[in-house]
Design a protein around this motif. Sequence first.
Motif, short mmCIF file in Angstrom:
data_model
loop_
_atom_site.label_atom_id
_atom_site.label_comp_id
_atom_site.label_asym_id
_atom_site.label_seq_id
_atom_site.Cartn_x
_atom_site.Cartn_y
_atom_site.Cartn_z
N PHE A 235 0.96 -1.28 -0.01
CA PHE A 235 -0.23 -0.03 0.26
C PHE A 235 1.05 1.12 -0.23
N THR A 237 0.70 5.41 0.13
CA THR A 237 0.67 6.50 -0.27
C THR A 237 1.09 7.53 -1.14
N ALA A 238 0.49 9.14 -1.04
CA ALA A 238 0.38 9.85 -2.19
C ALA A 238 2.00 10.27 -2.44
N LYS A 239 1.68 10.40 -0.94
CA LYS A 239 3.68 11.14 -0.34
C LYS A 239 4.62 10.56 -0.95
N GLU A 240 4.58 8.63 -0.94
CA GLU A 240 5.59 8.06 -1.22
C GLU A 240 5.40 7.42 -2.31
#
Length: 640
Positions: A235, A237-240
């Motif tokens: 999963f 995130t948008a930042k990752e």
Amino acid sequence: MIFKGTEQNLHSDTATAVLLAREQLRTGQWFPSSWNYGQDIWVLSLNLLVLPFLAILKDMVLSRQLAVVVQTMIIIVLVYQFVRRIASKEAGLLAAVAAVVPISASVTEYYFYQATYNSQGLEMLVAFLLLYELIEKKCSRRKFLALNGLLMLWMVNLNSNGPRYLAVLIVPMLCAIALYVLIHTQFDIIRCFKEYKKYVIEIAVICAGTVLGLVVYVFLCGHLNYFPGQVEMSFVTAKEAANRILALLSSYFTLYGAAGINGILTIRGMFIFLKFIYMVISCIIAPLMLAKNYNKLETGFEKIFLLFVGVVEVIILYLLIFGSLAGNERYIIVLYFCNIIILAMFYQQFIRKNIRFAYFAVLCFFVPMTLGTYMTWTAYPTINTQPNISSRDALMAFLEAHDLHFGYTEYWLAYSNTVLSNGEYELNSMMTDYIKPDLWLNASDHYQSEYYNGRTFLMFPTSSLHRVQKPLMDAVKEQYVFENYTVLVYDYNIMYDSGISTPFPSEPGQSVVYTLNTPGMYQEVTNDKFIQTEDGSFQSNGNSACIAAGPTLDLTPGTYTVEIDLSVQSSILDIAGRVNISGNMGGKVIREVDIMRGDTKIVMENVKVDQLYRFAEVRVTSLQGTTMNVKQIKVTKNEG
């Protein structure tokens, strides 16, 4: 470049093809029984080119250099022949030149020093050349059957190496052929089978060869010491995802040598800017222009290859952004190779009519980029092949001064020095956080007294001295310090002394209990993946990791019961982790079960061991998104 650069840049990954060839000669086996394959099973690979030279010349470095020369010449011929068929002779020459331009340190290392990544391009070209003859050319029934037979055998070969080629060749090739047919029949399935029967047949042949190859692969996995590679999807995130996209862009700049400008008006800056322009044309302008003019491409096979590159790019970029590969330029090497052919197709479609401009492009790009690679020292030295020590010469002088010719040390120091010394100093890899064999791209036999049982040394960072098992310290005959390393010397091959690493009883019918505090247990991964609590148990922190494994021992025939006391605090999936008991350092899994969310105890009963398994271990793995605490492992050998 190959002859001067290989010796300067030979590291342990580079050395493994030579050592596998040497082991093949020593054992007389195509697949040496004690060799530990990692990520891929080398069926037809660089080691087979090294092998004849090594058999005749008895020189490891020279044999590897000559093998890389041969492989590079094969690449040049294949690139030219493929592009000549789908485009023109001029485009073929352009692609052949581009294929051997050492544009950056990364391309130089992966294509010419490691050379195994170059093999991916070679294997892709062979597949496409066979497919071209079957689709674009009219041939007799006999030739048609013969070429299909060769294509199927080639698919068997590729897939028997491992699943790597599914992502970078097989699936994209199937998708490209299917998309081409569907586009040209306007997605009319009946017309596909009526008007494009030949294409449907080739899809079936590729699928059949793939299935057979995977069957061979599964068979080889069961009979060889093999550690499969894996890409874990997680999963993100948008930042990752944004950070991984930036890392991916950085990888492209590194691969094309287009980063590091210190003033564009300097010579170095101008060369790097030129490489930046070349990267933009190859990766953005050329594919987009070809895609825009898809219907104007001269041959159907050009369209198929363009679709193939598009699918490959989508798959690899997806794995790099959402998978565990991270932004490393070696994973986009196959895209670099594809973009060379795309560039030749771009030339054929838009530039060929102006031959003077084509000559100008060669003079402006390939000649300066080749010269610039050397003038700016981006070709070699590319890497530090002797990490953490001042120089290879210093290490060799130390070993010679103390009469040390056989021993164990870190992976990155071990095999490069074995090859560079042509076997005069034989170093094998060991783990240094817990002294034990590191069975990765090497032969298990080399750790045993039957192979060598004379004066032996262990060399590891002095900072790890406190981790050395007490029996190892008690048996030391001599002790030295070499720079930041401690060297322990023994009068026999101590690495596989069963009294050192195992608390298992030697008498049959006895049971044994060992906890995570027992000598022999160790941690597989770095401390950012788990913590060790005050009571000695291991606690994962949500990252995918092997929490605990060990001890290293020989597992004799019989039946065993394995019990693991643990607690799963949280898990985003129903399956929280896995536990297995395996031989050959995880290479042969004897029994494996899932750890489910909510489990507090795992019991594997009647684990049948029907043969001697060397380097056996119990391994507990926590999957991504799981927090888990492992308290105790108990192994019992059942009576009778």
